[in-house]
Design an enzyme around this catalytic site. Structure first.
Site, PDB file in Angstrom:
ATOM      1  N   ASP A 107      10.330  -5.340  -9.641  1.00 31.49           N
ATOM      2  CA  ASP A 107       9.837  -6.201  -8.431  1.00 31.49           C
ATOM      3  C   ASP A 107      10.491  -7.074  -8.692  1.00 31.49           C
ATOM      4  O   ASP A 107      10.555  -8.101  -9.151  1.00 31.49           O
ATOM      5  CB  ASP A 107       7.617  -6.943  -8.854  1.00 31.49           C
ATOM      6  CG  ASP A 107       6.895  -5.665  -9.678  1.00 31.49           C
ATOM      7  OD1 ASP A 107       7.652  -4.485  -9.174  1.00 31.49           O
ATOM      8  OD2 ASP A 107       5.866  -5.457  -9.932  1.00 31.49           O
ATOM      9  N   GLY A 147       1.052  -1.366   0.308  1.00 31.59           N
ATOM     10  CA  GLY A 147      -0.111  -0.178   0.024  1.00 31.59           C
ATOM     11  C   GLY A 147       1.161   1.376  -0.070  1.00 31.59           C
ATOM     12  O   GLY A 147       2.179   1.484  -0.442  1.00 31.59           O
TER      13      GLY A 147
END
Length: 194
Positions: A175, A71
């Site tokens: 990532d 988040g």
């Protein structure tokens, strides 16, 4: 049968009469859960519980179970900072997918008390935009603040994992997914659970 979160009678220090406080039995057993996006509301709830439980009994450790896609950077660093300043140790247990700022929170657990369960997947990457998407915003100012926050997050990962700043910075450019064992080797967790 009662519906909703149970309430307990609690005398808040400084008050003359007790108040009814929402509290879940698992919280009383020191079990906390981050199982959704790490937004301001979730961060505020967890911070409130951590502070409440540390005031209630600072001698008992806390256990934060994490399975989250991550988040916002601001809610994530706020939660991380509170975990560092409370007196009880905060054990972190990663399960499922622990990505982005959730992996930052996982790393923030008490050293030697950070665990990833065997099937957990951990992902780190660079922080992205933090503020509003209003076109009238000062993009240069936001960019500078984003770079400062990115530096802080990278430096914290480096310090908590034992990796060099530059290795972490390169790994965060994309990532980077890790198994529980790879997260242990990297230093994000200290043990792989059974």
């Amino acid at each position: 049968m009662p519906v909703g979160v149970p309430k307990v009678c609690f005398l808040i220090p400084g008050d003359e009469e007790p108040s009814w406080v929402d509290i879940n039995r698992l919280y009383r057993q020191r079990g906390l859960f981050l199982f959704s996006d790490l937004d301001s509301e979730m961060s505020n709830q967890l911070i409130g519980l951590i502070v409440f439980l540390s005031i209630d009994d600072y001698t008992q450790d806390l256990y934060l179970f994490i399975s989250s896609p991550g988040g916002g950077i601001i809610p994530g660093v706020a939660l991380y900072d509170v975990m560092q300043i409370v007196l009880p140790y905060v054990h972190t247990i990663g399960m499922g997918v622990v990505a982005s700022m959730a992996s930052f929170v996982l790393t923030g657990g008490e050293i030697t008390n950070r665990i990833a369960l065997p099937n957990a997947r951990v992902m780190i990457h660079q922080p992205t935009g933090m503020f509003s998407e209003d076109p009238s915003e000062d993009y240069a100012g936001e960019t500078m603040e984003m770079l400062r926050m990115r530096f802080r997050v990278t430096a914290t990962y480096a310090q908590r994992t034992g990796k060099s700043f530059w290795i972490v910075a390169v790994d965060m450019e994309r990532d980077t997914f890790m198994s529980a064992l790879e997260a242990h080797i990297y230093g994000i967790v200290d043990n792989v659970g059974i």
